[in-house]
Motif scaffolding. Structure first.
Motif, PDB file in Angstrom:
ATOM      1  N   LEU A  25       0.831  -1.206   0.000  1.00  0.00           N
ATOM      2  CA  LEU A  25       0.000   0.000   0.000  1.00  0.00           C
ATOM      3  C   LEU A  25       0.869   1.262   0.000  1.00  0.00           C
ATOM      4  CD1 LEU A  25      -3.220   0.539   0.383  1.00  0.00           C
ATOM      5  CD2 LEU A  25      -2.301   1.762   2.346  1.00  0.00           C
ATOM      6  N   TRP A  28       2.058   1.681  -3.514  1.00  0.00           N
ATOM      7  CA  TRP A  28       0.976   2.200  -4.363  1.00  0.00           C
ATOM      8  C   TRP A  28       0.801   3.699  -4.140  1.00  0.00           C
ATOM      9  CZ3 TRP A  28      -3.441   4.683  -2.644  1.00  0.00           C
ATOM     10  CH2 TRP A  28      -4.413   4.944  -3.618  1.00  0.00           C
ATOM     11  N   ASP A  29       0.754   4.085  -2.878  1.00  0.00           N
ATOM     12  CA  ASP A  29       0.553   5.497  -2.550  1.00  0.00           C
ATOM     13  C   ASP A  29       1.680   6.358  -3.122  1.00  0.00           C
ATOM     14  OD1 ASP A  29      -0.948   7.486  -0.583  1.00  0.00           O
ATOM     15  OD2 ASP A  29       1.197   7.828  -0.341  1.00  0.00           O
ATOM     16  N   ASP A 221     -14.156  -6.311  -9.655  1.00  0.00           N
ATOM     17  CA  ASP A 221     -15.064  -5.878  -8.594  1.00  0.00           C
ATOM     18  C   ASP A 221     -14.595  -4.532  -8.032  1.00  0.00           C
ATOM     19  OD1 ASP A 221     -16.615  -5.479  -6.368  1.00  0.00           O
ATOM     20  OD2 ASP A 221     -16.196  -7.432  -5.446  1.00  0.00           O
ATOM     21  N   PHE A 222     -15.314  -3.480  -8.377  1.00  0.00           N
ATOM     22  CA  PHE A 222     -14.911  -2.148  -7.914  1.00  0.00           C
ATOM     23  C   PHE A 222     -15.229  -1.919  -6.431  1.00  0.00           C
ATOM     24  CE2 PHE A 222     -14.392  -1.217 -12.398  1.00  0.00           C
ATOM     25  CZ  PHE A 222     -13.327  -0.335 -12.388  1.00  0.00           C
ATOM     26  N   LYS A 223     -15.949  -2.831  -5.818  1.00  0.00           N
ATOM     27  CA  LYS A 223     -16.102  -2.739  -4.362  1.00  0.00           C
ATOM     28  C   LYS A 223     -14.890  -3.332  -3.654  1.00  0.00           C
ATOM     29  CE  LYS A 223     -21.073  -2.512  -4.076  1.00  0.00           C
ATOM     30  NZ  LYS A 223     -22.319  -3.229  -3.800  1.00  0.00           N
ATOM     31  N   ALA A 224     -14.051  -4.001  -4.427  1.00  0.00           N
ATOM     32  CA  ALA A 224     -12.829  -4.580  -3.860  1.00  0.00           C
ATOM     33  C   ALA A 224     -11.620  -4.108  -4.662  1.00  0.00           C
ATOM     34  CB  ALA A 224     -12.917  -6.109  -3.868  1.00  0.00           C
ATOM     35  N   GLY A 225     -11.740  -2.917  -5.264  1.00  0.00           N
ATOM     36  CA  GLY A 225     -10.632  -2.442  -6.072  1.00  0.00           C
ATOM     37  C   GLY A 225     -10.884  -1.052  -6.610  1.00  0.00           C
ATOM     38  N   ARG A 226      -9.885  -0.465  -7.240  1.00  0.00           N
ATOM     39  CA  ARG A 226     -10.028   0.858  -7.800  1.00  0.00           C
ATOM     40  C   ARG A 226      -8.989   1.057  -8.896  1.00  0.00           C
ATOM     41  NH1 ARG A 226     -10.065   5.287  -4.322  1.00  0.00           N
ATOM     42  NH2 ARG A 226      -8.617   6.435  -5.615  1.00  0.00           N
ATOM     43  N   ALA A 238      -3.200  -5.802  -2.255  1.00  0.00           N
ATOM     44  CA  ALA A 238      -2.896  -6.051  -0.842  1.00  0.00           C
ATOM     45  C   ALA A 238      -3.550  -7.358  -0.415  1.00  0.00           C
ATOM     46  CB  ALA A 238      -3.382  -4.896   0.019  1.00  0.00           C
ATOM     47  N   THR A 239      -4.831  -7.475  -0.702  1.00  0.00           N
ATOM     48  CA  THR A 239      -5.581  -8.701  -0.422  1.00  0.00           C
ATOM     49  C   THR A 239      -6.653  -8.791  -1.517  1.00  0.00           C
ATOM     50  OG1 THR A 239      -7.425  -7.768   0.850  1.00  0.00           O
ATOM     51  CG2 THR A 239      -5.372  -8.155   2.056  1.00  0.00           C
ATOM     52  N   ASN A 241      -9.553  -8.349  -1.308  1.00  0.00           N
ATOM     53  CA  ASN A 241     -10.575  -7.340  -1.042  1.00  0.00           C
ATOM     54  C   ASN A 241     -10.127  -5.924  -1.381  1.00  0.00           C
ATOM     55  OD1 ASN A 241     -12.456  -9.189   0.116  1.00  0.00           O
ATOM     56  ND2 ASN A 241     -11.092  -9.306   1.884  1.00  0.00           N
ATOM     57  N   ASP A 242      -8.888  -5.766  -1.796  1.00  0.00           N
ATOM     58  CA  ASP A 242      -8.368  -4.424  -2.045  1.00  0.00           C
ATOM     59  C   ASP A 242      -7.291  -4.501  -3.120  1.00  0.00           C
ATOM     60  OD1 ASP A 242      -7.452  -1.850  -2.017  1.00  0.00           O
ATOM     61  OD2 ASP A 242      -7.210  -1.712   0.159  1.00  0.00           O
ATOM     62  N   ARG A 244      -5.644  -2.746  -6.534  1.00  0.00           N
ATOM     63  CA  ARG A 244      -5.574  -1.426  -7.151  1.00  0.00           C
ATOM     64  C   ARG A 244      -4.821  -1.450  -8.474  1.00  0.00           C
ATOM     65  NH1 ARG A 244      -5.351   2.420  -1.788  1.00  0.00           N
ATOM     66  NH2 ARG A 244      -6.903   1.213  -0.660  1.00  0.00           N
TER      67      ARG A 244
ATOM     68  N   PRO B  35     -11.310   0.638  -1.128  1.00  0.00           N
ATOM     69  CA  PRO B  35     -12.597   0.084  -1.563  1.00  0.00           C
ATOM     70  C   PRO B  35     -13.333  -0.526  -0.370  1.00  0.00           C
ATOM     71  CG  PRO B  35     -10.765  -1.257  -2.383  1.00  0.00           C
ATOM     72  CD  PRO B  35     -10.161  -0.046  -1.737  1.00  0.00           C
ATOM     73  N   GLU B  36     -14.670  -0.536  -0.440  1.00  0.00           N
ATOM     74  CA  GLU B  36     -15.438  -0.869   0.766  1.00  0.00           C
ATOM     75  C   GLU B  36     -15.170  -2.260   1.310  1.00  0.00           C
ATOM     76  OE1 GLU B  36     -19.414  -0.308  -1.388  1.00  0.00           O
ATOM     77  OE2 GLU B  36     -19.845  -2.046  -0.144  1.00  0.00           O
ATOM     78  N   LYS B  37     -14.874  -3.205   0.438  1.00  0.00           N
ATOM     79  CA  LYS B  37     -14.628  -4.558   0.950  1.00  0.00           C
ATOM     80  C   LYS B  37     -13.293  -4.686   1.691  1.00  0.00           C
ATOM     81  CE  LYS B  37     -17.480  -7.112  -2.368  1.00  0.00           C
ATOM     82  NZ  LYS B  37     -17.470  -8.083  -3.494  1.00  0.00           N
ATOM     83  N   GLY B  38     -12.469  -3.642   1.617  1.00  0.00           N
ATOM     84  CA  GLY B  38     -11.155  -3.714   2.254  1.00  0.00           C
ATOM     85  C   GLY B  38     -11.175  -3.494   3.759  1.00  0.00           C
ATOM     86  N   ASP B  41      -9.669  -6.269   6.313  1.00  0.00           N
ATOM     87  CA  ASP B  41      -8.216  -6.404   6.187  1.00  0.00           C
ATOM     88  C   ASP B  41      -7.514  -5.158   6.722  1.00  0.00           C
ATOM     89  OD1 ASP B  41      -8.511  -8.877   4.913  1.00  0.00           O
ATOM     90  OD2 ASP B  41      -8.689  -7.941   2.949  1.00  0.00           O
TER      91      ASP B  41
END
Lengths: 498, 498
Positions: A25, A28-29, A221-226, A238-239, A241-242, A244, B35-38, B41
């Motif tokens: 993360l 990424w930042d 899945d944009f709820k678990a990514g961007r 990262a996981t 669920n996230d 990027r 993202p919301e699912k993150g 974690d």
């Protein structure tokens, strides 16, 4: 029922995996958000978290637990996989002395400066002393880790566990005899696409909207990514669920974001498809860089550069970009599949790309073995370029100085790019056999079944199988050149009329 | 020449400070990008890095170094400050047993759910048992940390080191006798601003551009900071080189972003003004929440809601927002300085805001001492609201259940908001004395001299002085109500014709 020892072991691996997630993360930042003055502090933060990760990954406690678990010899596939792969990582980590790691960090930092200077002056000689020093250190690493046939194997093992240079060589040699004449035939073909199409103005906001639409169709899945913007595109997961993705956007060159994001999106689907219950253990981690690249290449090329895909999406594309309104689908399809030997790997098309990798592989093996003197690299590079691509770089900057990988200390990394191309063709051919309606689905924009098949057959297994084993299981064969050549021939022969 | 012991000590504090920086960045990301699912974690990642920070902050090695350094008794101001303040933090951290910390974490997590449920049903009784349990635990914390006059002091010390409840009470009592009749006079004044002005449509993209322009005028360094969107505005400063502000934007309520960002920008200038050479030590850290809030309030109110400021910026504002073209400056200025007693603290104007805080302070002191029963809070709250604001909440949701702070385990935190208001007036009055041309500079949009004065007199000192000492040094007085009342009277008497 997993033992108490195993429970303790898993909690340790999940613990240091969190440090890795945090490091990802921060990285990424750094590429997407960090203000420019933050660089020095960020470097300290990254070093801090990497130190924590290393300290925990190499703890005596973890070593003791591994010893115990190996004696227990649990046959449960999850337990066995996690113990086997953690042992591999643990041994790689503890065998290399800290002093050697630090010296490599120091020299790679210098090497990047030396490489930049050498490339700016297009003078490989300026890079030679640092590269020699770095190779010497990496050979020490290979020796510490251990190898049977050649030190290259110990280094490539970091990126592509279980694959040996000799096995890659066999496939590359076969491929070369087919690919070189194939590229030559395309070069001599009478037809050529109109490439000016690719430079028509496409407003960046619309590029963002259209690529998002494509990623949604791919089931990202944009709820678990961007998706964000960065100088160099990448996928950072990262996981599951996230996850990027990043891209760059050029108003007068839409393929950068379109195919860039289908590529990174393929990586992203792999990360999102890993089993969240196993995050922080090998069962929840990707197999290898080659397998990862197969997922990005499959979506970028087998899907994104297919005619079937554009039969569904070209109308939307034209609606989004007024400048494309008068371009017929066939012209568009031909332009995005232009094939032409060129000097720079990162700009190469999907046909000639492999030749760039074979060139590097032919240099890296003897370079690491010590049988090719570093000072002789430019001559060897140029000769190989002529042999494989039919063109000779006019200087080192467009030849052997074009990639930063060696200055980063990454050796045995390049082959994974082409393994990705080969595996992508193997997987896609297998998917088509398993789902006879696949091409029609793509033609209708229904990409979910393909995503499900990839998830079911590849993603969800994590590191249960190593790459050759996984390929064998899913496609019936370990690494092979045939599906790749069949794919290229079926697509490009009609396009170029050869 | 600082000793070797001191060098070792500083490297330890800088080390765990990095964990804090990373935690801050993870928190920022959670509110702006994740993202919301993150969420789950992220919670593990935050707990991991907080654990590392705590472990290093309470290490025996650090304790031993502190003991040694206290014997050396170095008189160098940097050394003395860093040892003194690190000792304070160290003692606070080690005196509270880990089991107690964990139990508080567990109960606050439950308390937030209980609070949400209670507020949704506007029924304080639902929150009583959890709040009682939490208060019991926090009293144990206060006892472990130690206190002389009352346990409240030990808790407030976390946010406002060196300030005691009794001292705050003296100032609040004086302030009350002036502020209550002042608000009553405004309430009875014949003039009222036209608040519909504040709801005129202002496109969000233009709000972003205009507030950036204002932040630049304030000398916020965008090479060492950035602005993003979040539900709740905040300022997150990892280091002076990376300071991140957030805001929310409403097309039909521009004050949210405009004054929100001037407020967060004030916090941000403080963070950017800390001495980068001392990052990771008390000399490179802010004094207290009250002093931090004084910086945000000063820019938001003394500058941002002043007529002088808008004499320079109102033309640009009108140019940016077409809907404001026919609004005279005087009407605008009156509308952004509307004063009206209301129930909700976070929506209060700068005059009545302090009354909300005095109300909470009057409840928190006996609540923590145990002399006010938790079940009696609603009645006490409503009586105080009538006494101070002249209005009585019709239910608990707009009364004693409006703030989440207690559910977060934050006791002794509320006063710092009003300390910020009081200190902001003290500092601004001192700045005007030191720079007789200050108001004219603001009238010309020249905000750099004010920023420099704040940096020189407040920011660069880090924790060298505690809040009362710093206020005394810079303004000639410890916490005082007079400059605040003078500021309010000078501004609001002419506005309301009272």
């Amino acid at each position: 029922m997993p033992s108490e020892t195993y429970g303790k072991f898993v909690s340790l691996t999940k613990d240091y995996a969190i440090a890795g997630q945090i490091g990802g993360l921060l990285g990424w930042d750094q590429e997407t958000c960090m203000p420019e003055k933050g660089a020095a502090d960020r470097s300290n933060q990254l070093a801090f978290i990497a130190g924590i990760e290393h300290e925990r990954q190499t703890s005596a406690e973890l070593g003791n637990l591994l010893d115990k678990l190996e004696q227990e010899a649990d046959e449960d596939v999850v337990v066995a996989t996690n113990v086997r792969e953690t042992r591999r990582e643990y041994d790689r980590a503890i065998r290399v002395p800290t002093d050697l790691v630090k010296e490599i960090a120091r020299v790679t930092s210098l090497a990047q400066d030396a490489w930049r200077k050498a490339r700016a002056e297009s003078n490989f000689a300026l890079f030679v002393p640092t590269l020699e020093r770095l190779l010497d250190l990496k050979r020490q690493v290979a020796d510490k880790i251990g190898w049977k046939t050649e030190p290259f194997d110990a280094l490539m093992d970091e990126y592509e566990p279980g694959t040996k240079a000799a096995d890659v060589q066999v496939v590359f040699d076969r491929l070369k005899t087919k690919l070189v004449p194939f590229v030559a035939a395309i070069k001599d073909a009478p037809r050529r696409p109109d490439l000016s199409i690719l430079k028509r103005p496409c407003p960046i906001e619309q590029q963002k909207a259209f690529t998002r639409r494509v990623l949604e169709a791919m089931q990202f899945d944009f709820k678990a990514g961007r998706v964000d913007t960065s100088t160099h595109p990448f996928c950072s997961g990262a996981t599951p669920n996230d996850v990027r993705l990043t891209s760059r956007y050029f108003e007068d060159y839409f393929p950068a974001s379109l195919f860039g994001l289908m590529h990174e999106g393929g990586h992203g689907l792999y990360e999102q498809g890993l089993d969240a219950a196993h995050v922080g253990t090998p069962m929840g981690s990707s197999v290898s860089l080659g397998i990862h690249e197969s997922q990005s290449r499959l979506w970028e090329n087998q899907v994104g550069r297919s005619r079937a895909f554009w039969e569904r999406f070209y109308g939307e594309f034209q609606a989004a970009f007024a400048s494309m309104a008068d371009v017929p689908l066939d012209d568009f399809y031909f332009a995005i599949n232009n094939v032409k030997p060129s000097f720079i790997r990162v700009e190469a098309d999907e046909v000639t790309y492999g030749l760039h990798i074979m060139l590097r592989f032919a240099i890296e093996r003897p370079m690491i073995a010590g049988t090719l003197a570093v000072r002789d690299i430019p001559e060897k590079w140029n000769a190989l370029s002529q042999e494989l691509l039919g063109i000779t770089p006019s200087n080192d900057a467009e030849g052997c100085l074009q990639d930063i990988h060696w200055a980063f200390g990454m050796y045995g990394y390049f082959p994974t790019y082409q393994l990705g191309n080969l595996y992508s063709a193997q997987f896609f051919a297998a998917a088509k056999r398993a789902m006879p309606g696949l091409e029609d689905q793509i033609r209708r924009g229904e990409l979910a079944p393909l995503r499900e098949w990839l998830r079911e057959n590849i993603h969800r297994h994590g590191k249960r199988y190593r790459a050759p084993e996984l390929a064998k299981l899913v496609t019936g064969s370990t690494l092979a050149d045939e599906p790749y050549m069949e794919y290229l021939e079926a697509k490009y022969k009609p396009l170029y009329g050869i």
